[in-house]
Scaffold this motif. Structure first.
Motif, PDB file in Angstrom:
ATOM      1  N   GLU A 185     -49.710  27.392 -58.647  1.00 11.75           N
ATOM      2  CA  GLU A 185     -48.413  28.055 -58.542  1.00 11.75           C
ATOM      3  C   GLU A 185     -47.956  28.566 -59.900  1.00 11.75           C
ATOM      4  O   GLU A 185     -47.460  29.697 -60.008  1.00 11.75           O
TER       5      GLU A 185
ATOM      6  N   ARG B  34     -46.790  32.303 -59.085  1.00 11.11           N
ATOM      7  CA  ARG B  34     -45.457  32.563 -59.634  1.00 11.11           C
ATOM      8  C   ARG B  34     -45.248  34.041 -59.933  1.00 11.11           C
ATOM      9  O   ARG B  34     -44.118  34.538 -59.916  1.00 11.11           O
TER      10      ARG B  34
ATOM     11  N   HIS C 269     -40.141  26.063 -55.997  1.00 10.49           N
ATOM     12  CA  HIS C 269     -41.351  26.742 -55.538  1.00 10.49           C
ATOM     13  C   HIS C 269     -42.609  25.975 -55.951  1.00 10.49           C
ATOM     14  O   HIS C 269     -43.568  25.889 -55.172  1.00 10.49           O
TER      15      HIS C 269
ATOM     16  N   PHE D 223     -45.192  24.546 -53.126  1.00 14.30           N
ATOM     17  CA  PHE D 223     -46.594  24.960 -53.095  1.00 14.30           C
ATOM     18  C   PHE D 223     -47.510  23.753 -53.266  1.00 14.30           C
ATOM     19  O   PHE D 223     -48.537  23.643 -52.581  1.00 14.30           O
TER      20      PHE D 223
END
Length: 287
Positions: A81, A86, A192, A196
């Motif tokens: 990520e 990202r 996030h 993930f």
């Protein structure tokens, strides 16, 4: 088909559906919250199966292998990520598809270099290598029952995480309105990363606990990925509850279809998806 055979197929369908849920839950979280189409999700399932085979050979314990594999999967998801995904949040879905499609080939090459291209088997732990008698002639494996129990516990833990914790509140806020959540002080980048990592870990653990049930072989994540997308579409993109219900529906339809209607069994899950979308184009549940 007598009652005992119906019960066995029912258990098989539930067990398959619960495994699908573990995979689809991570996929629907990543897509519904982060907006990323992750075609490499099936590769994490494959890596989990190979990791189970490799670690069990060294640790001589499937539970220890799964525990260590889950930690490694969380670390892998976090690194992927930060390093790759990202940069895709504000890009077109085509860019996401191209990157994740490339990751499929990358993971396949890494798997080939590390573990070769042979087919392997993972032994069921000795304590679980038994069966429960259903009738005088039919029995059901204990390990399959344990798999169902583990999947149910993980589903409950995921539900409590999303609905009963502050982290879950931030996850839901970021999924509903990212800009507003950021304005209120929510660290969306951290959210996030966690989402993930959890999604990858669910796929890897699903592959590890499923490894003793089937052979471990190259590219085994491809057919699973297709079924995961079917589950996500039926359940509603971004809905964990929808993924749970849809996974059980797909598991039962696929299992009973192979027994009762083998000629069209491969079509039944897609017919189910078409029927659901015909009446509810957004899926069974909304996130």
């Amino acid at each position: 088909m007598d009652l005992a055979n119906v019960l066995i197929q029912l258990l098989n369908g539930i067990q398959y559906g619960l495994l699908l849920f573990m995979l689809a839950a991570g996929l629907t979280l990543i897509f519904g919250i982060m907006g990323v189409v992750n075609l490499a999700h099936g590769s994490f399932y494959m890596l989990g199966a190979y990791l189970a085979w490799w670690l069990v050979a060294r640790l001589d314990s499937l539970p220890l292998a799964i525990a260590l594999g889950a930690v490694l999967a969380l670390a892998l998801g976090w690194l992927l990520e930060r390093a790759l995904f990202r940069h895709l949040y504000h890009r077109d879905h085509l860019d996401q598809v191209l990157l994740t499609f490339g990751l499929i080939y990358l993971f396949e090459e890494v798997r080939s270099l590390l573990w070769g291209d042979d087919v392997h088997a993972v032994p069921v732990p000795a304590l679980l290598d038994g069966s429960i008698a259903l009738t005088d002639t039919l029995a059901y494996p204990v390990y399959r029952l344990l798999v169902m129990g583990v999947c149910v516990l993980l589903a409950l833990a995921l539900y409590l995480l999303i609905t009963r914790t502050r982290l879950g509140m931030r996850i839901r806020a970021g999924a509903f309105n990212r800009e507003m959540a950021e304005a209120l002080g929510v660290n969306i980048r951290l959210v996030h990363g966690v989402v993930f990592a959890v999604g990858v870990a669910l796929a890897v653990v699903a592959g590890m606990i499923a490894a003793p049930l089937s052979s471990v072989y190259p590219n085994m994540g491809a057919p699973v990925l297709i079924m995961c997308f079917v589950v996500v579409v039926i359940g509603g993109i971004g809905s964990v509850r929808g993924a749970f219900v849809a996974a059980l529906m797909v598991g039962l339809v696929d299992t009973f279809g192979k027994v009762l209607l083998p000629q069209i069994a491969s079509m039944l899950t897609y017919m189910l998806m078409a029927a659901v979308l015909l009446y509810r184009p957004e899926g069974l549940f909304k996130p």
